[in-house]
Write an enzyme that holds these catalytic residues in place. Structure first.
Site, mmCIF file in Angstrom:
data_model
loop_
_atom_site.group_PDB
_atom_site.id
_atom_site.type_symbol
_atom_site.label_atom_id
_atom_site.label_comp_id
_atom_site.label_asym_id
_atom_site.label_seq_id
_atom_site.Cartn_x
_atom_site.Cartn_y
_atom_site.Cartn_z
ATOM 1 N N ASN A 1 0.800 -1.222 0.000
ATOM 2 C CA ASN A 1 0.000 0.000 0.000
ATOM 3 C C ASN A 1 0.833 1.273 0.000
ATOM 4 O O ASN A 1 0.288 2.364 -0.102
ATOM 5 C CB ASN A 1 -0.940 0.000 1.208
ATOM 6 C CG ASN A 1 -2.030 -1.048 1.083
ATOM 7 O OD1 ASN A 1 -2.322 -1.525 -0.015
ATOM 8 N ND2 ASN A 1 -2.628 -1.427 2.196
ATOM 9 N N ASP B 1 -7.925 -5.284 6.930
ATOM 10 C CA ASP B 1 -7.127 -6.346 6.325
ATOM 11 C C ASP B 1 -6.629 -7.357 7.346
ATOM 12 O O ASP B 1 -6.191 -8.452 6.965
ATOM 13 C CB ASP B 1 -5.919 -5.755 5.595
ATOM 14 C CG ASP B 1 -6.301 -5.058 4.301
ATOM 15 O OD1 ASP B 1 -7.296 -5.490 3.685
ATOM 16 O OD2 ASP B 1 -5.630 -4.103 3.905
ATOM 17 N N ARG C 1 -0.915 -10.906 -5.535
ATOM 18 C CA ARG C 1 -1.088 -9.453 -5.571
ATOM 19 C C ARG C 1 -0.422 -8.795 -4.368
ATOM 20 O O ARG C 1 0.034 -7.652 -4.463
ATOM 21 C CB ARG C 1 -2.576 -9.087 -5.574
ATOM 22 C CG ARG C 1 -3.299 -9.288 -6.896
ATOM 23 C CD ARG C 1 -4.680 -8.637 -6.837
ATOM 24 N NE ARG C 1 -4.560 -7.252 -6.410
ATOM 25 C CZ ARG C 1 -5.372 -6.669 -5.514
ATOM 26 N NH1 ARG C 1 -6.335 -7.355 -4.948
ATOM 27 N NH2 ARG C 1 -5.203 -5.402 -5.196
#
Length: 454
Positions: A40, A326, A434
């Site tokens: 991120n 998350d 990912r």
């Protein structure tokens, strides 16, 4: 064990999304894993390189498919991206930035939402930008309205097309006063990447303040930006005429570190997460302490183990400094092994408990309340979209055939399969690439027993 490559490349940016694993569970995961830079942050810092007039160097970049997607998009726009001699180092030279065709952007974007963050930098460099239809994990509605509204306030003209959205800035971009309806991480990044070279001062209220946001601010300040943070989620950005390149080592990936911690608890193993830091994980570590985990904070990382019988907890997800959304998915796998009733309130995304269906199939006792639970004390204000999951344990998980739905849910499915007795067949595991570098290699190093079968 038979392994296929789980490392994404620019030629294969989506990663091996069709892979299937046969996992034989019931054994503790023990050993060491290394976490690199945060997904991120890294992808946003790569986009920030577009703003500079000289090359940038980004360190601790993980080899994950999201990075490969951004790299491809940068190269499509004329940025020269070269791997450094040090593992995980990228050199990014934006000297020859140019417009890209819609078809090229769409082809390289894949399922990533990253193209939306190219808008501000490209409007400054080229006066125009294009956003294709956006994808990503199917965990709930992620409208781009926050982004588009902010860009309009900077002076951008937004034109919706059948294939996406075209933006232009015929009169350049100027500072703006922006109040986000919700402290969105993506919208905060959008404002930062746009405001730093807009004329005048931008005031952003109700901003996200995640550690990755602070690290992006550090990147931009190294480039010559003037950014200050005030109390109550207010960020002030004074626009400058030009920026130069940066040299930056990315903050570690908190999400990956928390995932391996939960894997140690779920499988009753012991995992040293090299690269994890205490300060950025305070909230997570507090929950670990409450649930009965034993962790040892060291200079080079954090060692996680179960330590004793796991205890039930009540958790509410929230924006930083709250408990990250998350984190709740791998935590729920561990909570299936806790003695008693745990409750997880999901207040950030409205469809993030879909992964629990597979856990129930494996024998977990989980009930999802689609409209949340109204009773009981709360720290986080209730939201209309929230859900709640009630987990009763401990339960003996058993092997099953399951399909990975999204990034974090997929990781959680794999850990559940490693916790379960017997063999599980887990499909579509490639999506995990990912956000998790060398995932299969790390599982192997921890003693996981699995084969890639398709």
């Amino acid at each position: 064990m038979t392994l296929l490559s789980d490392i994404s490349t620019p030629d294969n940016p989506k990663g091996p999304t069709g892979e299937t694993l046969a996992i034989r569970g019931g054994q503790p995961l023990s050993g060491e894993v290394w976490v690199k830079g945060a997904k991120n942050l890294v992808t946003k810092a790569m986009v920030a390189a577009l703003l500079g007039e000289s090359p940038s160097v980004l360190r601790d970049v993980p080899s994950i498919s999201d990075v490969a997607v951004v790299r491809s998009l940068l190269e499509v726009h004329g940025v020269r991206v070269v791997d450094g001699e040090e593992d995980g180092t990228l050199h990014l030279d934006p000297s020859d930035v140019e417009s890209a065709h819609m078809e090229e952007i769409d082809a390289h974007a894949g399922a990533s939402r990253i193209p939306i963050l190219f808008c501000g930098p490209l409007l400054h460099r080229l006066g125009q930008a294009f956003i294709p239809d956006l994808g990503g994990c199917r965990i709930g509605d992620r409208p781009i309205d926050f982004h588009l509204d902010a860009l309009r306030k900077f002076g951008a003209v937004v034109e919706k097309l059948p294939t996406g959205i075209r933006l232009s800035a015929p009169n350049g971009l100027h500072g703006a006063n922006i109040h986000l309806p919700y402290p969105s991480v993506g919208a905060t990044e959008q404002v930062l990447l746009t405001a730093v070279r807009s004329k005048g001062v931008t005031e952003l209220r109700n901003a996200a303040i995640e550690p990755e946001i602070m690290d992006l601010i550090a990147v931009l300040q190294k480039m010559g930006a003037i950014i200050s943070y005030e109390p109550n989620r207010v960020i002030l950005i004074e626009g400058v005429d030009k920026l130069h390149g940066y040299d930056h080592r990315a903050i570690f990936d908190r999400n990956e570190a928390a995932s391996w911690a939960c894997a140690a608890l779920a499988t009753d193993g012991e995992i040293f997460v090299r690269g994890a830091k205490q300060q950025e994980m305070l909230t997570f570590l507090n929950v670990m302490r409450k649930v009965g985990a034993d962790f040892d904070i060291q200079e080079e990382g954090i060692l996680f183990r179960r330590g004793e019988s796991l205890r039930p907890v009540t958790v509410e997800t929230d924006v930083h400094p709250g408990f990250m959304t998350d984190w709740q998915q791998p935590l729920i796998v561990a909570l299936t092994q806790a003695a008693g009733e745990s409750i997880v309130h999901e207040t950030v995304y409205e469809n993030r408990f879909g992964f629990t269906n597979a856990l129930v199939k494996m024998g977990a006792n989980i009930v999802v309340h689609p409209h949340g639970l109204q009773e009981g004390p709360r720290r986080v204000p209730r939201r209309s979209l929230e859900q709640a999951a009630v987990i009763n344990g401990p339960t003996h998980l058993r092997g099953a055939e399951i399909t990975v739905p999204d990034l974090r849910g997929g990781y959680s499915h794999v850990i559940a399969a490693l916790t379960a007795e017997g063999e599980s067949v887990v499909k579509n595991v490639g999506i995990i690439s990912r956000g998790y570098e060398k995932f299969f290699d790390k599982l192997s190093a921890l003693g996981a027993d699995f084969d890639v079968i398709g």
